[in-house]
Design an enzyme around this catalytic site. Structure first.
Site, PDB file in Angstrom:
ATOM      1  N   HIS A  73      23.243  59.218  14.000  1.00 45.80           N
ATOM      2  CA  HIS A  73      23.579  60.191  15.042  1.00 45.80           C
ATOM      3  C   HIS A  73      25.046  60.598  14.935  1.00 45.80           C
ATOM      4  O   HIS A  73      25.386  61.789  14.897  1.00 45.80           O
ATOM      5  CB  HIS A  73      23.291  59.568  16.410  1.00 45.80           C
ATOM      6  CG  HIS A  73      23.682  60.418  17.577  1.00 45.80           C
ATOM      7  ND1 HIS A  73      22.755  61.011  18.407  1.00 45.80           N
ATOM      8  CD2 HIS A  73      24.900  60.765  18.080  1.00 45.80           C
ATOM      9  CE1 HIS A  73      23.384  61.697  19.350  1.00 45.80           C
ATOM     10  NE2 HIS A  73      24.692  61.556  19.178  1.00 45.80           N
ATOM     11  N   GLU A  74      25.926  59.605  14.850  1.00 44.79           N
ATOM     12  CA  GLU A  74      27.355  59.897  14.761  1.00 44.79           C
ATOM     13  C   GLU A  74      27.706  60.542  13.420  1.00 44.79           C
ATOM     14  O   GLU A  74      28.585  61.399  13.345  1.00 44.79           O
ATOM     15  CB  GLU A  74      28.166  58.618  14.960  1.00 44.79           C
ATOM     16  CG  GLU A  74      27.949  57.938  16.297  1.00 44.79           C
ATOM     17  CD  GLU A  74      28.183  58.859  17.481  1.00 44.79           C
ATOM     18  OE1 GLU A  74      28.948  59.847  17.350  1.00 44.79           O
ATOM     19  OE2 GLU A  74      27.603  58.611  18.545  1.00 44.79           O
ATOM     20  N   HIS A  77      27.153  64.275  13.681  1.00 40.94           N
ATOM     21  CA  HIS A  77      28.298  64.960  14.286  1.00 40.94           C
ATOM     22  C   HIS A  77      29.431  65.119  13.270  1.00 40.94           C
ATOM     23  O   HIS A  77      30.006  66.194  13.107  1.00 40.94           O
ATOM     24  CB  HIS A  77      28.830  64.157  15.477  1.00 40.94           C
ATOM     25  CG  HIS A  77      27.970  64.201  16.695  1.00 40.94           C
ATOM     26  ND1 HIS A  77      27.524  65.378  17.264  1.00 40.94           N
ATOM     27  CD2 HIS A  77      27.496  63.201  17.484  1.00 40.94           C
ATOM     28  CE1 HIS A  77      26.814  65.108  18.341  1.00 40.94           C
ATOM     29  NE2 HIS A  77      26.768  63.797  18.494  1.00 40.94           N
TER      30      HIS A  77
END
Length: 284
Positions: A73-74, A77
């Site tokens: 997820h990170e 980003h």
């Protein structure tokens, strides 16, 4: 013999080589992430093969899978920010998939794992510091915020497709609860339970609430006046969401939406409940 001073050409070659080596190190996958993958794969094999205690195996598999999804997820980003113009991302270590490099390990990694273990909900993590001033264009800013939740959506889609299609069904290894044999194997139940966390995390993160990625998606399109008015409340947005989720009616409605999504893939909520039962091996 006197040393020969380096020429400008040799200096430029050295600088170029060092820069390439630095970029390579910035993007090298962290040993921490490899360990998480190893735990995920080993526990998944144990659940699939019936080795050891199935409940403990499901616990390890789900926790490791959730940790891996937090890292991805990170990374979503960070990688999108890199391509959007923030070239400082690599130096911060965000491309190594090392959760210890996040701005706030407690909120990005520890608390989401604790909530999975104790609360049974996919708490959105998140703390990669993006230098937004380097990025031009509102669409790029929105895509950076959307990249993380889209990873959870993709993760959930893959898991739910696998369970719904019966790829890991094994009639030789069925779950027994209270002396009753269920028409379900441990690994599909574990996959369904992990998928539920992905769906809940994506739904929560896509809410247009300050402090969550959903607000980050719409924020670039708001007027400066509105953004200034909302900014003081950003730190309280997630707290407000979880305060609402503690309300039984809101919690029931939220999980009805989550289970409605899983059922679109042919994964009944009962399969998820059994995954939850196996996961909490300490209760039985």
């Amino acid at each position: 013999m006197p040393s020969v001073p380096p020429t400008s050409r040799s200096l430029s070659i050295m600088t170029f080589a060092e820069a390439r080596r630095s970029r390579s190190e910035d993007r090298r996958i962290s040993p921490v992430f490899w360990v998480l993958l190893a735990v995920l794969g080993t526990s998944g094999w144990a659940v699939w093969s019936g080795y050891g205690n199935s409940g403990f195996g499901v616990f390890l598999f789900v926790v490791a899978g959730w940790m891996v999804s937090l890292c991805l997820h990170e990374y979503g980003h960070a990688r999108t920010a890199l391509h959007g113009g923030d070239i400082s991302i690599g130096a911060k270590g965000y491309l190594t998939l090392n959760p210890l490099k996040y701005t706030n390990v407690l909120f990005s990694f520890v608390l989401p794992v604790v909530f999975v273990i104790l609360g049974g909900i996919g708490l959105p993590g998140g703390a990669v510091y993006i230098e937004r001033h380097r990025i031009q264009g509102r669409l790029k800013h929105s895509l950076i915020s959307a990249a993380g939740p889209l990873v959870n959506v993709l993760f959930a889609g893959v898991l739910l497709t696998a369970v719904g299609a019966g790829w890991f069904d094994d009639p030789d290894r069925l779950i027994e609860i209270g002396g009753r044999t269920l028409d379900l194997s441990p690994l599909p139940a574990a996959l369904a339970y992990l998928a539920m966390f992905q769906v809940s995390a994506a739904l929560l993160n896509l809410l247009p609430v300050p402090g969550l990625d959903g607000y980050g998606i719409v924020e670039p399109w708001l007027s400066p006046k509105v953004r200034r008015a909302v900014e003081p409340f950003a730190m309280y947005g997630m707290l407000a969401v979880f305060a609402l989720l503690w309300q039984p009616q809101v919690n029931r409605l939220f999980f009805d939406v989550v289970y409605g999504i899983t059922e679109l893939f042919g994964v009944d909520r009962g399969v998820i409940w059994i995954g939850d039962y196996l996961f909490r091996f300490w209760n039985h």
